[in-house]
Motif scaffolding. Structure first.
Motif, PDB file in Angstrom:
ATOM      1  N   MET A  25      -7.224  25.446  -0.263  1.00 52.29           N
ATOM      2  CA  MET A  25      -8.236  25.730  -1.284  1.00 52.29           C
ATOM      3  C   MET A  25      -9.146  26.883  -0.874  1.00 52.29           C
ATOM      4  O   MET A  25      -9.462  27.745  -1.696  1.00 52.29           O
ATOM      5  N   THR A  26      -9.567  26.911   0.395  1.00 52.88           N
ATOM      6  CA  THR A  26     -10.519  27.935   0.823  1.00 52.88           C
ATOM      7  C   THR A  26      -9.847  29.279   1.082  1.00 52.88           C
ATOM      8  O   THR A  26     -10.226  30.300   0.500  1.00 52.88           O
ATOM      9  N   VAL A  27      -8.825  29.289   1.950  1.00 54.93           N
ATOM     10  CA  VAL A  27      -8.149  30.544   2.274  1.00 54.93           C
ATOM     11  C   VAL A  27      -7.414  31.093   1.055  1.00 54.93           C
ATOM     12  O   VAL A  27      -7.491  32.295   0.747  1.00 54.93           O
ATOM     13  N   GLY A  28      -6.729  30.216   0.326  1.00 52.24           N
ATOM     14  CA  GLY A  28      -6.040  30.671  -0.876  1.00 52.24           C
ATOM     15  C   GLY A  28      -6.988  31.197  -1.922  1.00 52.24           C
ATOM     16  O   GLY A  28      -6.697  32.189  -2.606  1.00 52.24           O
ATOM     17  N   GLY A  29      -8.151  30.561  -2.051  1.00 52.23           N
ATOM     18  CA  GLY A  29      -9.139  31.030  -3.016  1.00 52.23           C
ATOM     19  C   GLY A  29      -9.679  32.404  -2.671  1.00 52.23           C
ATOM     20  O   GLY A  29      -9.845  33.260  -3.547  1.00 52.23           O
ATOM     21  N   VAL A  30      -9.956  32.631  -1.391  1.00 52.54           N
ATOM     22  CA  VAL A  30     -10.482  33.936  -0.961  1.00 52.54           C
ATOM     23  C   VAL A  30      -9.435  35.035  -1.174  1.00 52.54           C
ATOM     24  O   VAL A  30      -9.752  36.133  -1.662  1.00 52.54           O
ATOM     25  N   ILE A  31      -8.177  34.758  -0.817  1.00 48.43           N
ATOM     26  CA  ILE A  31      -7.116  35.759  -1.001  1.00 48.43           C
ATOM     27  C   ILE A  31      -6.937  36.077  -2.482  1.00 48.43           C
ATOM     28  O   ILE A  31      -6.800  37.249  -2.868  1.00 48.43           O
ATOM     29  N   ALA A  32      -6.945  35.048  -3.322  1.00 45.94           N
ATOM     30  CA  ALA A  32      -6.793  35.276  -4.760  1.00 45.94           C
ATOM     31  C   ALA A  32      -7.976  36.056  -5.316  1.00 45.94           C
ATOM     32  O   ALA A  32      -7.809  36.910  -6.192  1.00 45.94           O
ATOM     33  N   TYR A  33      -9.170  35.791  -4.810  1.00 39.74           N
ATOM     34  CA  TYR A  33     -10.350  36.533  -5.259  1.00 39.74           C
ATOM     35  C   TYR A  33     -10.195  38.021  -4.952  1.00 39.74           C
ATOM     36  O   TYR A  33     -10.455  38.878  -5.795  1.00 39.74           O
ATOM     37  N   THR A  53     -10.778  26.563 -16.777  1.00 40.57           N
ATOM     38  CA  THR A  53     -10.226  25.888 -17.947  1.00 40.57           C
ATOM     39  C   THR A  53      -9.781  26.903 -18.992  1.00 40.57           C
ATOM     40  O   THR A  53      -8.704  26.773 -19.592  1.00 40.57           O
ATOM     41  N   LEU A  54     -10.605  27.928 -19.210  1.00 41.06           N
ATOM     42  CA  LEU A  54     -10.210  28.988 -20.143  1.00 41.06           C
ATOM     43  C   LEU A  54      -8.999  29.748 -19.603  1.00 41.06           C
ATOM     44  O   LEU A  54      -8.112  30.141 -20.368  1.00 41.06           O
ATOM     45  N   GLY A  55      -8.967  29.952 -18.278  1.00 40.78           N
ATOM     46  CA  GLY A  55      -7.836  30.647 -17.681  1.00 40.78           C
ATOM     47  C   GLY A  55      -6.538  29.887 -17.853  1.00 40.78           C
ATOM     48  O   GLY A  55      -5.463  30.489 -17.966  1.00 40.78           O
ATOM     49  N   ALA A  56      -6.620  28.544 -17.861  1.00 38.80           N
ATOM     50  CA  ALA A  56      -5.416  27.740 -18.057  1.00 38.80           C
ATOM     51  C   ALA A  56      -4.764  28.037 -19.402  1.00 38.80           C
ATOM     52  O   ALA A  56      -3.533  27.954 -19.543  1.00 38.80           O
ATOM     53  N   THR A  76     -11.024  32.984 -15.418  1.00 41.02           N
ATOM     54  CA  THR A  76      -9.954  33.429 -16.313  1.00 41.02           C
ATOM     55  C   THR A  76      -8.965  34.337 -15.591  1.00 41.02           C
ATOM     56  O   THR A  76      -7.744  34.190 -15.719  1.00 41.02           O
ATOM     57  N   LEU A  77      -9.495  35.259 -14.787  1.00 44.26           N
ATOM     58  CA  LEU A  77      -8.634  36.171 -14.041  1.00 44.26           C
ATOM     59  C   LEU A  77      -7.800  35.438 -12.997  1.00 44.26           C
ATOM     60  O   LEU A  77      -6.682  35.853 -12.678  1.00 44.26           O
ATOM     61  N   ALA A  78      -8.342  34.333 -12.457  1.00 44.96           N
ATOM     62  CA  ALA A  78      -7.642  33.595 -11.411  1.00 44.96           C
ATOM     63  C   ALA A  78      -6.291  33.085 -11.873  1.00 44.96           C
ATOM     64  O   ALA A  78      -5.390  32.875 -11.062  1.00 44.96           O
ATOM     65  N   VAL A  79      -6.127  32.894 -13.179  1.00 46.65           N
ATOM     66  CA  VAL A  79      -4.841  32.446 -13.731  1.00 46.65           C
ATOM     67  C   VAL A  79      -4.191  33.555 -14.547  1.00 46.65           C
ATOM     68  O   VAL A  79      -3.008  33.869 -14.376  1.00 46.65           O
ATOM     69  N   GLY A  80      -4.983  34.185 -15.410  1.00 48.90           N
ATOM     70  CA  GLY A  80      -4.425  35.175 -16.332  1.00 48.90           C
ATOM     71  C   GLY A  80      -3.791  36.365 -15.644  1.00 48.90           C
ATOM     72  O   GLY A  80      -2.742  36.858 -16.075  1.00 48.90           O
ATOM     73  N   ASN A  81      -4.388  36.826 -14.543  1.00 51.24           N
ATOM     74  CA  ASN A  81      -3.835  38.001 -13.876  1.00 51.24           C
ATOM     75  C   ASN A  81      -2.558  37.694 -13.112  1.00 51.24           C
ATOM     76  O   ASN A  81      -1.746  38.586 -12.858  1.00 51.24           O
ATOM     77  N   GLU A  82      -2.367  36.437 -12.706  1.00 51.44           N
ATOM     78  CA  GLU A  82      -1.087  36.075 -12.101  1.00 51.44           C
ATOM     79  C   GLU A  82       0.042  36.290 -13.105  1.00 51.44           C
ATOM     80  O   GLU A  82       1.121  36.801 -12.760  1.00 51.44           O
ATOM     81  N   ARG A  83      -0.197  35.904 -14.323  1.00 47.51           N
ATOM     82  CA  ARG A  83       0.811  36.095 -15.368  1.00 47.51           C
ATOM     83  C   ARG A  83       0.945  37.570 -15.722  1.00 47.51           C
ATOM     84  O   ARG A  83       2.044  38.078 -15.918  1.00 47.51           O
ATOM     85  N   ARG A  84      -0.172  38.257 -15.790  1.00 44.33           N
ATOM     86  CA  ARG A  84      -0.163  39.677 -16.167  1.00 44.33           C
ATOM     87  C   ARG A  84       0.591  40.525 -15.149  1.00 44.33           C
ATOM     88  O   ARG A  84       1.338  41.434 -15.508  1.00 44.33           O
ATOM     89  N   TYR A  85       0.426  40.224 -13.861  1.00 45.79           N
ATOM     90  CA  TYR A  85       1.057  41.008 -12.811  1.00 45.79           C
ATOM     91  C   TYR A  85       2.452  40.509 -12.441  1.00 45.79           C
ATOM     92  O   TYR A  85       3.093  41.049 -11.544  1.00 45.79           O
ATOM     93  N   LEU A 101      -7.700  25.068  -8.246  1.00 41.13           N
ATOM     94  CA  LEU A 101      -9.085  24.611  -8.185  1.00 41.13           C
ATOM     95  C   LEU A 101      -9.836  25.292  -7.054  1.00 41.13           C
ATOM     96  O   LEU A 101     -11.032  25.573  -7.170  1.00 41.13           O
ATOM     97  N   GLY A 102      -9.149  25.591  -5.953  1.00 43.92           N
ATOM     98  CA  GLY A 102      -9.782  26.303  -4.863  1.00 43.92           C
ATOM     99  C   GLY A 102     -10.198  27.713  -5.233  1.00 43.92           C
ATOM    100  O   GLY A 102     -11.115  28.276  -4.632  1.00 43.92           O
ATOM    101  N   ARG A 103      -9.530  28.266  -6.228  1.00 49.46           N
ATOM    102  CA  ARG A 103      -9.880  29.623  -6.652  1.00 49.46           C
ATOM    103  C   ARG A 103     -11.240  29.698  -7.330  1.00 49.46           C
ATOM    104  O   ARG A 103     -11.810  30.781  -7.472  1.00 49.46           O
ATOM    105  N   ALA A 104     -11.762  28.557  -7.768  1.00 47.73           N
ATOM    106  CA  ALA A 104     -13.087  28.558  -8.389  1.00 47.73           C
ATOM    107  C   ALA A 104     -14.194  28.753  -7.360  1.00 47.73           C
ATOM    108  O   ALA A 104     -15.296  29.197  -7.704  1.00 47.73           O
TER     109      ALA A 104
END
Length: 261
Positions: A7-15, A156-159, A75-84, A102-105
């Motif tokens: 949750m922590t390391v994955g969230g920071v990398i995704a950010y 939730t909006l990103g989902a 929103t970007l935490a989910v939407g950009n995965e699909r976009r890229y 959830l860690g990405r929040a």
């Protein structure tokens, strides 16, 4: 421990990978200067119309300032995965996607807290608002709780990005609704009953009220009920985000529409 690390390391990398700002000037102009000018606008408008005092607008808009980073970040935490085109790789991971998303929040909540603290400090200096030192821990707790709840709201909006072509319209509308319905710029007594009812289930509403109580010199016991409501709302959006991500993932696999834009 593995889940916490995920949750922590994955969230920071995704950010770092998905939050779109390329230069510090963009971050400062959009997320620090913009909310500060918004606060000043409403504070001077409130003075002119004699709706409320400076404390009402400074504290309320300081909490609200976190929404831009938290809502769009979620929103970007989910939407950009699909976009890229990297969403499939994430969903093929053997690790828990619920913990991963959830860690990405968390980084966005931290970002929102930083913005809220800056906005509160800068506006208090510019408008001459004195906040007791004893109120600062409570204010930080209120802003942190509101930022975390808002980040789960954005997630939730990103989902929805797993099913909809464009979630940016939804995110923009959501930010506008938070400004209008949460009572940060218009006292609840001046809002229609249906707006107040909707606002009670949105993030920031109760965090702003708790922050105002702390800034007015109230003790923790007085503000605790509002903090508890904000935490429950954040938890509710976290559960809703996790459920939507799981449902839309399964549906996207079934219909082979995972990365269809």
């Amino acid at each position: 421990m593995k889940t916490i690390r995920l949750m922590t390391v994955g969230g920071v990398i995704a950010y770092r990978a998905l939050f779109n700002w390329t230069r510090p000037s963009i971050f400062i102009g959009t997320l620090l200067v913009g909310p500060l000018f918004q606060l000043l606008f409403f504070a001077y408008l409130g003075r002119q119309l004699q709706v409320a005092d400076d404390r009402f607008y400074i504290v309320g808009n300081a909490v609200l300032s976190a929404t831009l980073a938290c809502v769009f970040g979620g929103t970007l935490a989910v939407g950009n995965e699909r976009r890229y085109g990297t969403l499939g790789h994430v969903l093929l991971s053997p690790r828990s996607r619920t913990a991963l998303f959830l860690g990405r929040a968390l980084p966005y909540a931290g970002n929102g807290l930083l913005i809220a603290a800056f906005t509160l400090s800068a506006s208090a200096l510019m408008l001459g608002l004195r906040i007791p030192l004893s109120a600062l821990p409570g204010l930080m707790l209120a802003m942190a709780t509101g930022s975390l709840a808002c980040s789960f709201f954005g997630l939730t909006l990103g989902a929805l990005g797993l099913r909809l072509r464009d979630v940016w319209v939804i995110s923009n509308v959501a930010v506008a609704l938070l400004m209008l319905l949460t009572g940060v710029n218009v006292p609840k007594a001046g809002l229609p009953g249906w707006m107040v009812a909707i606002g009670n289930y949105l993030p920031i509403t109760h965090a702003a009220e708790a922050a105002r109580r702390f800034a007015a010199g109230s003790d923790f016991a007085t503000a605790a009920p509002e903090l508890a409501r904000e935490a429950l709302i954040g938890l509710g959006y976290a559960v809703l985000a996790a459920a939507l991500l799981k449902i839309f993932e399964l549906e996207s696999r079934r219909t082979a529409s995972l990365e269809t834009l």
